[in-house]
Design a protein around this motif. Structure first.
Motif, short mmCIF file in Angstrom:
data_model
loop_
_atom_site.label_atom_id
_atom_site.label_comp_id
_atom_site.label_asym_id
_atom_site.label_seq_id
_atom_site.Cartn_x
_atom_site.Cartn_y
_atom_site.Cartn_z
N ILE A 227 0.83 -1.19 0.00
CA ILE A 227 0.00 0.00 0.00
C ILE A 227 0.87 1.25 0.00
N GLY A 228 0.59 2.13 -0.91
CA GLY A 228 1.30 3.39 -1.00
C GLY A 228 0.41 4.54 -0.56
N VAL A 229 0.98 5.46 0.20
CA VAL A 229 0.25 6.64 0.67
C VAL A 229 1.06 7.87 0.32
N LEU A 230 0.43 8.79 -0.40
CA LEU A 230 1.09 10.03 -0.80
C LEU A 230 0.41 11.18 -0.07
N VAL A 231 1.18 11.92 0.73
CA VAL A 231 0.60 12.96 1.58
C VAL A 231 1.23 14.31 1.26
N ALA A 232 0.39 15.31 1.08
CA ALA A 232 0.85 16.70 0.89
C ALA A 232 0.71 17.42 2.22
N ASP A 233 1.81 17.97 2.70
CA ASP A 233 1.82 18.64 4.00
C ASP A 233 2.49 20.00 3.85
N PHE A 234 1.71 21.07 4.00
CA PHE A 234 2.24 22.41 3.79
C PHE A 234 3.27 22.82 4.83
N SER A 235 3.34 22.11 5.95
CA SER A 235 4.31 22.46 6.99
C SER A 235 5.70 21.93 6.68
N LEU A 236 5.82 21.00 5.76
CA LEU A 236 7.10 20.39 5.44
C LEU A 236 7.73 21.10 4.24
N VAL B 227 9.72 13.29 4.06
CA VAL B 227 9.51 12.31 5.13
C VAL B 227 9.02 10.99 4.53
N VAL B 228 9.62 9.89 4.96
CA VAL B 228 9.22 8.56 4.53
C VAL B 228 8.98 7.70 5.77
N ASP B 229 7.81 7.16 5.86
CA ASP B 229 7.48 6.21 6.92
C ASP B 229 7.19 4.85 6.28
N VAL B 230 7.82 3.81 6.80
CA VAL B 230 7.59 2.45 6.32
C VAL B 230 7.07 1.62 7.49
N PHE C 175 4.02 -9.14 14.81
CA PHE C 175 5.34 -8.51 14.69
C PHE C 175 5.20 -7.27 13.82
N ALA C 176 5.79 -6.16 14.24
CA ALA C 176 5.66 -4.91 13.48
C ALA C 176 6.97 -4.14 13.49
N VAL C 177 7.26 -3.49 12.38
CA VAL C 177 8.44 -2.64 12.25
C VAL C 177 8.00 -1.31 11.65
N HIS C 178 8.47 -0.22 12.24
CA HIS C 178 8.13 1.11 11.73
C HIS C 178 9.41 1.94 11.64
N THR C 179 9.75 2.40 10.44
CA THR C 179 10.92 3.26 10.26
C THR C 179 10.45 4.63 9.82
#
Length: 242
Positions: free
Chosen positions: A169-178, A183-186, A199-203
């Motif tokens: 699943i891909g998520v593309l986010v527009a954030d005016f504060s950045l 930023v990449v979250d996996v 089991f979960a991993v978040h980077t």
């Protein structure tokens, strides 16, 4: 960048002749590194190709400028680095692989809307607030419309064949504060175990970037280090994901 860590590397058994496809910011950086640091690492730049050949004038020696990508075999490259538009691989990837390994390296960006280079229906979307999700769904549906901003997602789909482009699943986010960071979250989670836990991993990665830039500052260095790392591997034909 310090290069002492690369000195003394045994490159006698790895690819040495390198071709660069694309001469934007990343291509320019790689060419500069290859011309100044390549010889001591056993790496030789044999060609640079760009859709607009005029962009190479004055900075790439004429002898290294490849006018016709179909003629790359004449330069006998061992590794070809694509840092152009994904359409180049779609059109010429098979031809490149006839003569050399293909290093396929890209990063995705979640940042200020000015950092996106979107196509198709995504290009007409407008954020309705300070933070908006432009796309959330299978990576297969995102890649054609965000070819410059979905490469980390595509690499994950290729690296996880049991999931592929339809189940990653891909998520593309527009954030005016950045305004000056990508930023990449996996997030990775496994199936529930006997106790119901998973089991979960978040980077989480933050890559500094100039306002509106497609390429983050750290990405330029990463590409060079990835190329050097690729050349330390045993030579095998194919596409390399690093």
């Amino acid at each position: 960048m310090q290069t002492t860590e690369f000195k003394g590397m045994a490159l006698d058994r790895v690819p040495r002749k390198v071709g660069i496809v694309g001469y934007g910011r990343l291509g320019q950086s790689l060419v500069s590194h290859l011309l100044t640091q390549g010889p001591e690492l056993g790496l030789e730049l044999v060609f640079v190709w760009n859709r607009d050949a005029g962009r190479m004038a004055g900075s790439v020696p004429p002898s290294l400028q490849l006018q016709n990508l179909a003629a790359l075999g004449e330069r006998h490259p061992d590794v070809v680095v694509e840092v152009a538009h994904p359409k180049i691989i779609q059109e010429s990837g098979a031809e490149i692989l006839r003569y050399a390994n293909l290093l396929s390296l890209r990063v995705t960006m979640t940042t200020h809307p000015d950092g996106f280079r979107l196509e198709g229906p995504l290009a007409t979307m407008r954020s309705t607030g300070p933070r908006a999700v432009l796309y959330e769904g299978p990576v297969r549906g995102l890649c054609p419309h965000a070819p410059r901003n979905s490469n980390t997602m595509a690499a994950a789909a290729l690296a996880a064949p049991s999931l592929g482009f339809d189940r990653v699943i891909g998520v593309l986010v527009a954030d005016f504060s950045l305004k000056n960071v990508h930023v990449v979250d996996v997030e990775l989670s496994g199936p529930p175990g006997p106790t119901g836990q998973t089991f979960a991993v978040h980077t989480h990665r933050e890559n500094p970037a100039e306002p509106g830039a497609v390429t983050g500052s750290a990405t330029v260095t990463t590409f060079w280090r990835s190329l050097v790392g690729c050349c330390q591997l045993p030579s095998k034909p194919g596409i390399h994901l690093c």
